[in-house]
Design an enzyme around this catalytic site. Structure first.
Site, PDB file in Angstrom:
ATOM      1  CB  ALA A  92      -5.008  19.537  84.246  1.00 24.14           C
ATOM      2  CB  SER A  93      -5.665  16.279  79.970  1.00 25.02           C
ATOM      3  OG  SER A  93      -4.058  16.222  79.578  1.00 25.02           O
TER       4      SER A  93
ATOM      5  CG  ASP B 246       0.708  10.089  88.188  1.00 23.00           C
ATOM      6  OD1 ASP B 246       0.475   9.729  89.098  1.00 23.00           O
ATOM      7  OD2 ASP B 246       0.245  10.060  86.791  1.00 23.00           O
ATOM      8  CG  HIS B 247      -2.659   6.907  89.636  1.00 24.41           C
ATOM      9  ND1 HIS B 247      -3.673   6.944  90.011  1.00 24.41           N
ATOM     10  CD2 HIS B 247      -2.225   8.161  88.437  1.00 24.41           C
ATOM     11  CE1 HIS B 247      -4.050   8.513  89.994  1.00 24.41           C
ATOM     12  NE2 HIS B 247      -3.512   9.172  88.917  1.00 24.41           N
TER      13      HIS B 247
ATOM     14  CG  HIS C  13      -6.437   9.700  85.081  1.00 24.03           C
ATOM     15  ND1 HIS C  13      -7.137   9.043  86.201  1.00 24.03           N
ATOM     16  CD2 HIS C  13      -5.688  10.761  85.433  1.00 24.03           C
ATOM     17  CE1 HIS C  13      -5.914   9.344  87.314  1.00 24.03           C
ATOM     18  NE2 HIS C  13      -5.521  10.269  86.908  1.00 24.03           N
TER      19      HIS C  13
END
Ligand code: 13P
Length: 287
Positions: free
Chosen positions: A208-209, A81-82, A178
């Protein structure tokens, strides 16, 4: 079954569904994610954060997640990720990452293009995929703090960016963050629709959290093909850990604790996967 990133996303997009991508910090999270995906009959992307690769034991994490993806009963792959560091991206590819989120979103446009192209060249040599970000999705990857939305994705610029970089997936910034939302999320649906019109690639929704279920479902209906989830899993894990510690401590029982944590992860992931569509139940309904 280890499956190329691109193939997972294209298949989900064609199904009018989205792939769930879940950050895995250890074996319990990975097996919880895969258990939920196998039960739902949908693919899974196992995300690994750049921070966790640098943490103690981090060099073992990617090979372990890759082994988990290989043994999964559903299509699965591992994505770093990132990452804004070409050397780390390269090391992750060597260790078995099937995709890289080449995040140059803090760089000026031309430098972002150059960075992504460099990652894409490395990825292409190994048949791996590349996700990119334009605009900036604010918030911490590994630590959740209340965060306000960053720069939103410009649809025209996004179209030019994906053409120039040859990316496989574009992460949109439409009010998503995020970690934790500082104010109730207010996603820019028109912007998403416009990006969808101009960018013919699978789009991803990070952060999405903390989004209401209806927002996640709406995003998928507007063409989001990948949804990233992390903070809610971490939060649930910690609650479960606190709850189970009193039973575990007398016998120093790590095994029961591990099983409970895996189940807690599977529950969170199952609930998210249900929002993303295209599972076994949906296929049976259509038959
Ligand atoms: P959350 O931690 O907000 O779920 O975001 C996860 C994410 O987008 C990882 O890239």
């Amino acid at each position: 079954v280890l499956t190329p990133f691109r193939e997972i996303l294209e298949e989900r997009r064609a199904a009018g569904a989205a792939a769930g991508a879940f950050t895995c910090y250890n074996g319990e999270t990975a097996s919880g994610v895969l258990r939920a995906a196998e039960t739902a009959g949908v693919p899974a992307v196992l995300l690994v954060s750049a921070g966790s690769l640098r943490a103690p034991g981090g060099r073992f994490l990617l090979p372990m997640l890759r082994a988990a993806a290989e043994r999964a009963g559903v299509p699965a792959c591992v994505q770093l990720d990132h990452v804004a560091d070409l050397d780390l991206a390269r090391a992750a590819l060597e260790a078995g990452a099937e995709a890289i989120m080449a995040d140059g979103s803090k760089l000026p446009y031309a430098e972002n293009v150059a960075y992504v192209r460099a990652v894409a060249a490395e990825a292409a040599r190994r048949g791996a995929g590349v996700e990119v970000e334009l605009g900036h999705i604010e918030g911490g990857e590994d630590v959740a703090a209340a965060t306000a939305a960053g720069a939103l994705t410009d649809p025209d610029e996004a179209a030019a960016f994906v053409a120039e970089t040859g990316a496989d997936c574009l992460a949109v910034s439409i009010g998503n963050v995020h970690g934790a939302y500082a104010a109730p999320p207010d996603l820019d649906w028109e912007r998403l629709a416009r990006i969808r019109e101009l960018v013919d690639l699978p789009l991803s929704l990070h952060g999405a959290s903390g989004l209401p279920d209806g927002d996640v479902q709406r995003a998928v209906s507007l063409g989001i093909a990948k949804v990233n989830v992390n903070a809610e899993i971490r939060a649930r894990l910690l609650v479960e850990l606190e709850r189970r510690l009193p039973e575990a401590q007398p016998g120093a029982n790590l095994l029961d604790l591990g099983g409970a944590l895996e189940s807690a992860v599977a529950e969170v992931v199952a609930a998210k996967l249900e929002l993303l569509g295209g599972g076994v139940a949906a296929k049976e309904d259509a038959a």
